[in-house]
Design an enzyme around this catalytic site. Structure first.
Site, PDB file in Angstrom:
ATOM      1  CB  CYS A  34     -12.844  80.547  12.689  1.00  0.00           C
ATOM      2  SG  CYS A  34     -13.778  79.740  11.379  1.00  0.00           S
ATOM      3  CG  ASP A 444      16.620 103.549  34.956  1.00  0.00           C
ATOM      4  OD1 ASP A 444      17.584 103.033  34.374  1.00  0.00           O
ATOM      5  OD2 ASP A 444      15.966 104.518  34.502  1.00  0.00           O
TER       6      ASP A 444
END
Length: 494
Positions: A34, A444
């Site tokens: 599971c 940037d």
């Protein structure tokens, strides 16, 4: 993580979905495996054993739970945050390389011997490449069985099986049901498909993710930079064309609170697994937001950004070479200008496609298709023409390889050697094409402006020094910093 038994038991007992895909729980009394968040009553701790992959569970003789469907868990975030041999191999397996090229092809792409690859995968994942690819084929088969009306023979080959017998045997072994029985038990809307299954080659899927997920910058970035003819925003979905190994496709991706709706139109169903994997990678759906946001919150100046909109992802790409070309076209120009340049390339060199549902017209051209372009036809400065044609030439002849298997540092070094490739271009390719979660853009302009407004150091050297505490998640810090601006990349259109 599967070796930390106490932690795994706690996750299972609390049904913690954050750990789905990190490990799998096998119950020795029922021989079922599971996901940690399985809704059934947790077994006794002494009856649990833990495995790092579904393939390892299957090799140990466990079958998949019919309630929690562990084979459809989000992928382990490990494979997208590491650049070692095992992580690169797992990315290639997810991209279908073993099915197309075999284990020798996988090893060749990685630059290792077949024996080395098999040994390392077995040591870390409890299964070799063939078993891992087989588990992936089983998941694709279940998806097609439950969500389409296709004949079983077509499903077998679409999922990558070499024969009907192998398909039947694998489905029975993994799911403890024959393919026909699996289809009979399927809910009407399994995995989000329409009750009638496919129509005209269209598949409707649900792509799971670990919550939270903030779609604003993720979809906003893709929409704002969309190349006309290749990408569009229509009816609440980001749509784009896909170049795939066996054909091509069109995908529509729609954000929902608990999943991403994925509507795929494919010319060849054998591309389903690859297309799904690339869409997950594009949207960074296997990320672990708990780990990312937890570390970024430790910086008191970043914490308010994370708390305001947790779960930001890094928008990536479905094609690394395409993104590299687009990064060059976007150097020192506006987003609108970059889109215009890319659209011209697409119209001149891309392969046309039909899109009855929208305005998509072409596939983005491959490096081979761009290799013969005339630089004089490009409305770019001469230096950028040289940068673009050199990049395309290196990609076309194999001197530069950009792909899910790339070693991030080596790819950076190769890119830096090309004319016109400065730190910004190299790092944005590392972040969005190669998927390095620690890529960083201190030069940037948007990052520097955001840093200054927040009171962070805003010179590249000082910001890099401060960002050392954000590692290995600096690419996610970039998303939070960019989101302070009112640029269209941060907003999904109404």
């Amino acid at each position: 993580m599967h070796t930390d038994t106490e932690r795994c038991v706690r996750a299972v007992q609390s049904k913690d979905a954050r750990f789905d895909g990190w490990f799998f729980t096998a119950v020795v009394t029922t021989r079922i495996y599971c996901r940690p968040s399985c809704p059934v009553v947790p077994p006794k701790a002494e009856n649990m054993t833990f495995y790092p992959s579904a393939a390892a569970c299957q090799q140990a003789g466990f079958r998949a739970c019919k309630r929690c469907r562990p084979d459809s868990s989000p992928g382990s975030p490990e494979w997208n945050q590491r650049a070692d041999l095992v992580a690169r191999a797992m990315r290639l397996i997810a991209d279908g390389v073993v099915d197309r090229e075999g284990v020798p092809g996988l090893a060749t792409r990685l630059g290792y011997s077949t024996r080395q690859v098999e040994r390392q995968l077995l040591a870390e994942l409890g299964a070799g490449p063939l078993a891992l690819a087989r588990a992936q084929r089983a998941q694709t088969a279940r998806l097609l069985i439950e969500t389409t009306a296709l004949p079983m023979a077509e499903i077998a080959f679409a999922a990558g099986f070499s024969s009907i017998r192998t398909f039947n045997d694998t489905v029975r072994e993994v799911f403890a049901l024959a393919p026909g029985d699996l289809r009979a038990r399927a809910p009407k809307r399994a995995e989000g498909a329409a009750p009638s299954g496919t129509a005209g080659g269209v598949l409707a899927l649900r792509l799971p993710f670990r919550a939270p997920l903030n779609p604003d910058n993720l979809f906003g970035h893709l929409i704002a930079t969309a190349v006309p003819g290749v990408e569009e925003w229509r009816d609440g979905a980001y749509r784009r064309t896909l170049s795939l190994p066996f054909g091509h496709g069109i995908v529509a991706l729609t954000p929902h609170p608990d999943h991403i709706g994925c509507r795929l139109t494919l010319t060849d169903l054998r591309d389903l697994t690859i297309a799904t994997s690339r869409c997950r990678r594009l949207l960074d759906l296997d990320a672990d937001p708990a780990a990312v946001d937890g570390q970024l919150r430790a910086d008191p100046l970043l914490a308010p950004l994370v708390d305001k909109a947790p779960g930001r992802r890094v928008p990536r790409t479905v094609d690394e070479a395409e993104f590299a070309v687009r990064a060059v076209l976007g150097q020192q120009v506006s987003t609108a200008a970059a889109r215009t340049h890319a659209a011209r390339l697409v119209t001149a060199h891309g392969r046309p496609v039909e899109d009855p549902e929208g305005g998509l017209t072409h596939l983005f051209p491959t490096p081979d298709e761009l290799a013969a372009l005339d630089p004089d036809t490009l409305a770019l400065p001469r230096s950028r023409r040289t940068t673009l044609t050199t990049l395309v030439g290196h990609l076309a002849d194999g001197r530069l390889r950009l792909g899910v298997e790339s070693d991030w540092d080596e790819a950076r070094a190769r890119l830096t050697e090309l004319p016109g490739f400065g730190p910004w271009t190299v790092e944005v390719i590392a972040m969005r094409a190669l998927g390095d979660p620690d890529a960083f853009l201190p030069s940037d302009l948007g990052i520097r402006r955001a840093a200054q407004e927040l009171g962070l150091p805003h010179t590249p050297a000082a910001l890099t020094a401060r960002a050392a505490a954000w590692r290995p998640w600096r690419a996610y810090a970039v998303q939070y910093l960019w989101a302070t601006d009112d640029h269209p990349i941060n907003v999904i259109p109404a």
